[in-house]
Design a protein around this motif. Structure first.
Motif, PDB file in Angstrom:
ATOM      1  N   ILE A  74      11.442   0.793   0.855  1.00  0.00           N
ATOM      2  CA  ILE A  74      10.780   0.845  -0.446  1.00  0.00           C
ATOM      3  C   ILE A  74      11.671   1.573  -1.446  1.00  0.00           C
ATOM      4  CG2 ILE A  74       8.728   1.511  -1.728  1.00  0.00           C
ATOM      5  CD1 ILE A  74       8.248  -0.601   0.435  1.00  0.00           C
ATOM      6  N   TYR A  81       8.106   1.346  -7.032  1.00  0.00           N
ATOM      7  CA  TYR A  81       6.782   0.721  -7.092  1.00  0.00           C
ATOM      8  C   TYR A  81       6.103   1.079  -8.400  1.00  0.00           C
ATOM      9  CZ  TYR A  81       5.499   5.373  -5.281  1.00  0.00           C
ATOM     10  OH  TYR A  81       5.380   6.734  -5.083  1.00  0.00           O
ATOM     11  N   ARG A  91      -8.174  -4.303  -0.268  1.00  0.00           N
ATOM     12  CA  ARG A  91      -7.055  -3.988   0.607  1.00  0.00           C
ATOM     13  C   ARG A  91      -7.549  -3.496   1.968  1.00  0.00           C
ATOM     14  NH1 ARG A  91      -2.805  -6.459  -1.058  1.00  0.00           N
ATOM     15  NH2 ARG A  91      -1.639  -5.129   0.420  1.00  0.00           N
ATOM     16  N   ASP A 127      -2.507   1.271   3.850  1.00  0.00           N
ATOM     17  CA  ASP A 127      -2.602  -0.163   3.621  1.00  0.00           C
ATOM     18  C   ASP A 127      -1.932  -0.889   4.798  1.00  0.00           C
ATOM     19  OD1 ASP A 127      -1.573  -2.837   2.625  1.00  0.00           O
ATOM     20  OD2 ASP A 127      -2.725  -2.223   0.865  1.00  0.00           O
ATOM     21  N   GLU A 159      -0.985  -3.968   5.223  1.00  0.00           N
ATOM     22  CA  GLU A 159       0.096  -4.885   4.892  1.00  0.00           C
ATOM     23  C   GLU A 159       1.335  -4.139   4.410  1.00  0.00           C
ATOM     24  OE1 GLU A 159       1.096  -8.529   1.748  1.00  0.00           O
ATOM     25  OE2 GLU A 159      -0.943  -7.719   1.878  1.00  0.00           O
ATOM     26  N   LEU A 160       1.132  -3.142   3.550  1.00  0.00           N
ATOM     27  CA  LEU A 160       2.258  -2.431   2.960  1.00  0.00           C
ATOM     28  C   LEU A 160       2.785  -1.296   3.836  1.00  0.00           C
ATOM     29  CD1 LEU A 160       0.923  -2.200  -0.708  1.00  0.00           C
ATOM     30  CD2 LEU A 160       2.624  -3.800   0.193  1.00  0.00           C
ATOM     31  N   GLN A 183       2.407  -2.369  -6.404  1.00  0.00           N
ATOM     32  CA  GLN A 183       3.450  -3.386  -6.277  1.00  0.00           C
ATOM     33  C   GLN A 183       4.762  -2.688  -5.955  1.00  0.00           C
ATOM     34  OE1 GLN A 183       2.644  -5.252 -10.285  1.00  0.00           O
ATOM     35  NE2 GLN A 183       2.709  -7.126  -9.068  1.00  0.00           N
ATOM     36  N   THR A 184       5.474  -3.186  -4.963  1.00  0.00           N
ATOM     37  CA  THR A 184       6.682  -2.510  -4.494  1.00  0.00           C
ATOM     38  C   THR A 184       7.937  -3.325  -4.778  1.00  0.00           C
ATOM     39  OG1 THR A 184       6.514  -3.487  -2.280  1.00  0.00           O
ATOM     40  CG2 THR A 184       5.369  -1.401  -2.644  1.00  0.00           C
TER      41      THR A 184
END
Length: 296
Positions: free
Chosen positions: A79, A82, A216, A242, A244-245, A276-277
């Protein structure tokens, strides 16, 4: 340049009530976290079951630590930056304000060979109430003499104001300085606290794999210290990762009930909505010369 001289400029500085955020932003609604029964309930392993031969005894916090450490490694490896709607409130001097919202851009610190190649960089734009609407703040690690740059709207926006992030004006109504902001810093703090608490008894942990923040899907870790001790920071803490993230998007902490059978007392809560990343943020996103910003 730094607005340190002149009575008029100092008057503007004194008039600043720097608070990280306003109340609910347009079209953004903070939804209550949701979860059902945990997939795991674990408590402190009894001392009698401690490992021998120098091995480290298992602890209730171990599963939570593994999740947090994996997330931190993912953030550092994958990452770069973001954006989000940052939602917060924290109790200061016994007072808990209403929820505050701000648009935030953050570029994570990146190092190589012990040298900082990309400094931690922060841009904030406050959305409501009207008293702070449009306020912008930039802070970049190691730049601008370590100061954060604040721009107000209206008459207070005649000049940009440079503030010490740890000074009285910047810290007014704050629990932590802007230098501590960001998801990576949050995970580092969580791990430090868990490793310290791991040395103690009186700790229970529950893991919920089916929690949600809005739409989420999350894994929620709940840590409870049933008995108040001077070495514990909280009665109950909840962290929502999260799925997914693989990043925490919400943290909340409560202190012990003020009376037997009472409700825990909310001390602080932070959420990153619409996260958003890896947007490819550049130096321009953290520069007062950016034409999209209102700095003068």
């Amino acid at each position: 340049m730094h607005s340190r001289t002149g009575a008029a400029r100092w008057l503007l500085v004194v008039l600043l009530l720097f608070v990280f955020g306003g109340v609910a932003a347009r079209n953004v609604v903070a939804q209550a976290p949701q979860w059902t029964e945990p997939v795991a309930r674990v408590s402190r392993v009894p001392a009698a079951s401690a490992a021998t031969n120098g091995d480290v005894a298992p602890h209730a916090l171990d599963p939570a630590l593994r999740i947090a450490e994996a997330s931190l490694q993912h953030i550092r490896d994958n990452i770069a930056d973001y954006s989000a709607i940052f939602v917060k409130r924290c109790r200061v001097d016994g007072e808990l304000p209403e929820l505050q919202y701000a648009q935030v851009k953050i570029r994570n610190r990146k190092t190589a060979g012990g040298r900082v190649e990309t400094p931690l960089s922060v841009y904030l734009k406050f959305l409501k109430p009207e008293a702070v609407a449009g306020r912008e703040v930039i802070w970049v690690e190691g730049r601008n003499d370590g100061q954060m740059i604040v721009h107000e709207t209206g008459l207070k926006g005649v000049i940009n104001v440079y503030l010490d992030p740890h000074g009285y004006l910047a810290m007014r109504g704050q629990r932590y300085p802007i230098t501590d902001i960001g998801i990576e810093n949050l995970v580092v703090k969580l791990i430090e606290t868990a490793r310290r608490d791991r040395q103690r008894e009186e700790c229970t942990v529950q893991i919920y794999r089916n929690a949600r923040i809005g739409k989420r899907a999350c894994t929620m870790l709940e840590v409870v210290h049933p008995v108040r001790r001077p070495y514990f920071d909280f009665y109950r803490a909840r962290v929502y990762f999260d799925n997914e993230l693989n990043m925490p998007i919400r943290y909340e902490s409560h202190s012990w009930p003020t009376q037997p059978g009472g409700e825990p007392v909310l001390e602080e809560e932070y959420s990153y909505l619409r996260l958003q990343t890896n947007l490819g943020l550049t130096d321009s996103d953290f520069d007062i010369a950016n034409p999209e910003y209102q700095f003068r």
